[in-house]
Design a protein around this motif. Structure first.
Motif, PDB file in Angstrom:
ATOM      1  N   ASP A 296      46.757  64.555  38.357  1.00  0.00           N
ATOM      2  CA  ASP A 296      47.867  63.677  37.980  1.00  0.00           C
ATOM      3  C   ASP A 296      48.812  64.373  37.003  1.00  0.00           C
ATOM      4  O   ASP A 296      50.039  64.249  37.116  1.00  0.00           O
ATOM      5  CB  ASP A 296      47.298  62.398  37.351  1.00  0.00           C
TER       6      ASP A 296
ATOM      7  N   ASP B  49      52.718  64.824  37.466  1.00  0.00           N
ATOM      8  CA  ASP B  49      53.661  64.228  36.494  1.00  0.00           C
ATOM      9  C   ASP B  49      54.375  65.277  35.645  1.00  0.00           C
ATOM     10  O   ASP B  49      55.219  64.929  34.819  1.00  0.00           O
ATOM     11  CB  ASP B  49      52.911  63.296  35.526  1.00  0.00           C
TER      12      ASP B  49
ATOM     13  N   ARG C 275      47.960  65.381  27.158  1.00  0.00           N
ATOM     14  CA  ARG C 275      47.008  64.359  27.606  1.00  0.00           C
ATOM     15  C   ARG C 275      46.040  64.173  26.459  1.00  0.00           C
ATOM     16  O   ARG C 275      45.468  65.140  25.960  1.00  0.00           O
ATOM     17  CB  ARG C 275      46.325  64.838  28.889  1.00  0.00           C
TER      18      ARG C 275
END
Ligand code: FPP
Ligand code: MG
Length: 349
Positions: A113, A117, A122
């Motif tokens: 992901d 993106d 994160r």
């Protein structure tokens, strides 16, 4: 037991706020409600997660531990362990393995992901593709998924099938989000389906596998899976509202607007397409390129009935989830799940 040098330990990377720490989970009051045994099992899972991703070289091991060591709520393992409380074998090794499978699958999907993106951070740490490169991050995701598959194989063919079908829903949800709604499909229905597949599916599987591995009654397994999928939706939809309403989540309000990501409140505004919303719709569209338009759209949305409608939808789903719990035996884990419902709804306030 960390052998990482402090320079490369993602947890030591304090240059950004921890992005997805969440008060709903971080205090873990619902785990306290369910007792000491549950907490001990979660600690064991933590150690085993670290061991499960030991790879053939220190570099791969480091990359595979990167996102997990940066933090995370361990929401899925918690659901596995709480759901297992409804069966006679809550303390079995299979329950621990189920928790490893769902968390490894989740973390694997995050590596992919973040590449999709183009995310820089994160859990407050640099994303794996920023630290290494896209191809490494994607392959580490595959590696984690391979480890999840290895562990689920020990749980038998039914668990393997559940895992495979969940994985298919994850991937299809992610693709559906990427390509957007097909001609003639209502964008709000599309959004709800994306959230159910991308997030709800693995959360449902967490509860299902936990209950199944503990030997819970089949009906209890189904109720827990249904509960978990709904609570996953509540969590995601409350995030949609927070994007507009909150100044205190560590996220800039209107981040989804800036990124052109559809959310429940904005989809409700578009669906209703009221003449008096023409200016708001124009500001929402302009928010992708303009901070000023985004701030104005956020202010207008905060005063718009769509926010109350979105809150009502979240509350309706939370009530539905809570009502499902009534079908379960009244044990401390049930109170913990009920508390989880309440805290997830409260975060929209
Ligand atoms: C986060 O979404 C991403 C997901 C919930 C799942 C994504 C699924 C895949 C990439 C396919 C699965 C791949 C494997 C190897 C299992 P988000 O971007 O809305 O949330 P965020 O703010 O946490 O990034
Ligand atoms: Mg993302």
């Amino acid at each position: 037991m960390s052998q990482l040098d402090p320079q490369s330990d993602p947890a030591s990377d304090t240059s950004a706020a921890v992005l997805d720490e969440h008060p709903v989970i971080t205090g873990v009051p619902m785990v306290d409600a369910a007792g000491e045994a549950v907490r001990a099992r979660l600690d064991e899972i933590e150690t085993k997660l670290d061991e499960a991703v030991e790879a053939s070289t220190p570099m791969i091991t480091e990359a595979a531990r990167w996102i997990m060591r940066a933090g995370g709520k361990r929401f899925r393992p918690m659901l596995v362990v709480l759901a297992a409380e409804f069966g006679p074998r809550a303390a079995s090794d299979e329950v621990i393995s189920a928790a490893l499978v769902v968390e490894l699958t989740h973390v694997a999907s995050l590596y992919h992901d973040d590449v999709m993106d183009e995310a820089d951070r994160r859990r407050g740490a640099l994303t794996a593709h920023q630290k290494w490169q896209n191809s490494v991050a994607i392959l580490v995701g595959d590696f984690l998924f391979a480890r999840a598959s290895d562990i689920v194989a020990d749980l038998g063919p039914e668990a393997v099938q559940i895992q495979a079908r969940t994985f298919a829903r994850l991937v299809q949800g992610q693709i559906a989000e990427t390509v957007g709604p097909a001609e003639g499909v209502d964008p709000l229905d599309h959004h709800l389906q994306v959230l159910a597949d991308k997030t709800g599916a693995l959360i449902a599987t967490s509860a299902l596998l936990g209950a199944k591995m503990a030997g819970a009654d089949v009906r209890v397994q189904q109720v827990l899976a249904e509960f978990a999928e709904q609570i996953g939706m509540v969590f995601q939809l409350s995030d949609d509202i927070i994007d507009i309403t909150s100044d205190t989540t560590g996220k800039t309000p209107g981040t989804d607007l800036r990124e052109g990501v559809p959310t429940l409140p904005t989809l409700l505004v578009r669906q209703q397409s009221r003449p008096e919303d023409a200016q708001l719709l124009e500001r929402m569209d302009a928010a992708v390129d303009s901070d000023e338009a985004r701030a104005e759209a956020v202010a207008m949305l905060r005063a718009h009935p769509a926010i109350e409608q979105a809150r009502a939808e979240v509350a309706r789903r939370a009530d539905e989830a809570r009502a499902l719990l009534e079908q379960l035996p009244d044990i401390p884990a049930r109170a913990a799940l009920a508390e989880l419902c309440t805290s997830v709804v409260d975060r929209t306030a």
